[in-house]
Scaffold this motif. Structure first.
Motif, PDB file in Angstrom:
ATOM      1  N   GLY A 108     -26.723   9.934  19.939  1.00 59.74           N
ATOM      2  CA  GLY A 108     -25.484  10.405  19.328  1.00 59.74           C
ATOM      3  C   GLY A 108     -25.404  10.195  17.828  1.00 59.74           C
ATOM      4  O   GLY A 108     -26.160   9.415  17.233  1.00 59.74           O
ATOM      5  N   ILE A 109     -24.446  10.904  17.206  1.00 59.80           N
ATOM      6  CA  ILE A 109     -24.303  10.900  15.749  1.00 59.80           C
ATOM      7  C   ILE A 109     -23.870   9.536  15.222  1.00 59.80           C
ATOM      8  O   ILE A 109     -24.357   9.063  14.199  1.00 59.80           O
ATOM      9  N   ASP A 110     -22.927   8.888  15.911  1.00 57.26           N
ATOM     10  CA  ASP A 110     -22.448   7.585  15.428  1.00 57.26           C
ATOM     11  C   ASP A 110     -23.592   6.586  15.339  1.00 57.26           C
ATOM     12  O   ASP A 110     -23.691   5.817  14.366  1.00 57.26           O
ATOM     13  N   HIS A 111     -24.448   6.595  16.357  1.00 57.16           N
ATOM     14  CA  HIS A 111     -25.593   5.680  16.334  1.00 57.16           C
ATOM     15  C   HIS A 111     -26.567   6.081  15.230  1.00 57.16           C
ATOM     16  O   HIS A 111     -27.133   5.213  14.555  1.00 57.16           O
ATOM     17  N   LEU A 112     -26.765   7.368  15.029  1.00 62.39           N
ATOM     18  CA  LEU A 112     -27.626   7.841  13.948  1.00 62.39           C
ATOM     19  C   LEU A 112     -27.156   7.301  12.603  1.00 62.39           C
ATOM     20  O   LEU A 112     -27.949   6.764  11.820  1.00 62.39           O
ATOM     21  N   LEU A 113     -25.867   7.421  12.331  1.00 58.29           N
ATOM     22  CA  LEU A 113     -25.327   6.951  11.048  1.00 58.29           C
ATOM     23  C   LEU A 113     -25.477   5.433  10.928  1.00 58.29           C
ATOM     24  O   LEU A 113     -25.772   4.915   9.846  1.00 58.29           O
ATOM     25  N   TYR A 114     -25.284   4.740  12.042  1.00 61.06           N
ATOM     26  CA  TYR A 114     -25.484   3.283  12.056  1.00 61.06           C
ATOM     27  C   TYR A 114     -26.931   2.935  11.726  1.00 61.06           C
ATOM     28  O   TYR A 114     -27.202   2.026  10.925  1.00 61.06           O
ATOM     29  N   VAL A 115     -27.872   3.669  12.331  1.00 62.42           N
ATOM     30  CA  VAL A 115     -29.296   3.401  12.093  1.00 62.42           C
ATOM     31  C   VAL A 115     -29.656   3.679  10.633  1.00 62.42           C
ATOM     32  O   VAL A 115     -30.389   2.914  10.006  1.00 62.42           O
ATOM     33  N   ILE A 116     -29.129   4.757  10.070  1.00 61.89           N
ATOM     34  CA  ILE A 116     -29.409   5.080   8.665  1.00 61.89           C
ATOM     35  C   ILE A 116     -28.908   3.963   7.765  1.00 61.89           C
ATOM     36  O   ILE A 116     -29.639   3.460   6.898  1.00 61.89           O
ATOM     37  N   ARG A 117     -27.670   3.535   7.971  1.00 63.58           N
ATOM     38  CA  ARG A 117     -27.089   2.502   7.096  1.00 63.58           C
ATOM     39  C   ARG A 117     -27.798   1.160   7.288  1.00 63.58           C
ATOM     40  O   ARG A 117     -28.065   0.445   6.308  1.00 63.58           O
ATOM     41  N   SER A 118     -28.123   0.829   8.514  1.00 63.17           N
ATOM     42  CA  SER A 118     -28.814  -0.434   8.787  1.00 63.17           C
ATOM     43  C   SER A 118     -30.214  -0.424   8.169  1.00 63.17           C
ATOM     44  O   SER A 118     -30.659  -1.418   7.599  1.00 63.17           O
TER      45      SER A 118
END
Length: 209
Positions: A108-118
């Motif tokens: 999902g997108i929320d996890h994608l954004l989390y992975v990018i920021r992390s």
């Protein structure tokens, strides 16, 4: 502002990624391509902070191969590899090439954004052991290599040569694979593994010495 390159050959997924990343106040899409072979040149030209690269792009092109080149030649660029396949050797290969993070598209997108920021903060994100297919935990590294070769249509003698072992040893490994999988022939098992996305026939990535 995090400058991001997207390497994705599925138009719908590519547009979805562009849309959601573009909405973020701390991110921007610097470039896109549907061909992983173009990724190193695109990185050299656009100098992104991070690249999202699909593991399998047009004509079966290996995103891992080109992600490896980027890690070696442009170490300042963060690399996140992503896939929709449950392929059993991708995670290990991604670790070998030192990809910073690994993402399943189904997360999902929320996890994608989390992975990018992390990832940008220096935290590598990989699936936990519980998320890895049990299939991957059943076979030894040598057995997985043989399964991959069989799925490519490689004959037994060539498998032995490539792995530096005897044909009789290859036969022993195949027997072990069949015992563990419950199939009565390695060809039937190969068809099953490919059809389920557990193996994507490919040549093993050559690692730098």
């Amino acid at each position: 502002m995090v400058k991001i390159i997207i390497v994705e050959d599925q138009i719908l997924m590519r547009d979805l990624l562009k849309e959601h990343i573009g909405k973020q106040s701390d991110m921007e899409v610097a470039g896109v391509t549907d061909d992983a072979s173009k990724a190193p040149q695109l990185c050299a030209e656009l100098k992104p902070d991070l690249i999202l690269i699909d593991i399998v792009t047009k004509a079966g092109c290996s995103g891992l191969q080109y992600a490896k080149q980027i890690r070696e030649k442009m170490p300042d660029i963060k690399v996140i590899v992503m896939t929709s396949y449950p392929e059993i050797t991708f995670i290990e290969e991604a670790m070998k090439i030192k990809a910073h993070s690994y993402l399943h598209k189904s997360s999902g997108i929320d996890h994608l954004l989390y992975v990018i920021r992390s990832t940008m903060k220096g935290s590598g994100i990989y699936p936990s052991p519980a998320d890895i297919s049990p299939f991957a935990q059943v076979f030894t590294e040598k057995e997985l290599a043989i399964i991959n070769y069989v799925c490519q249509g490689t004959v037994r003698g060539e498998i032995a040569k490539n792995l530096g072992i005897s044909e009789s040893m290859v036969k022993q490994h195949i027997t072990s694979i069949l015992d563990k999988s419950g199939f009565d022939s390695i060809s039937k098992f190969a068809i099953y593994a490919v059809s389920q996305g557990l193996i994507v026939p490919k040549s093993p990535i050559q690692m730098s010495k």
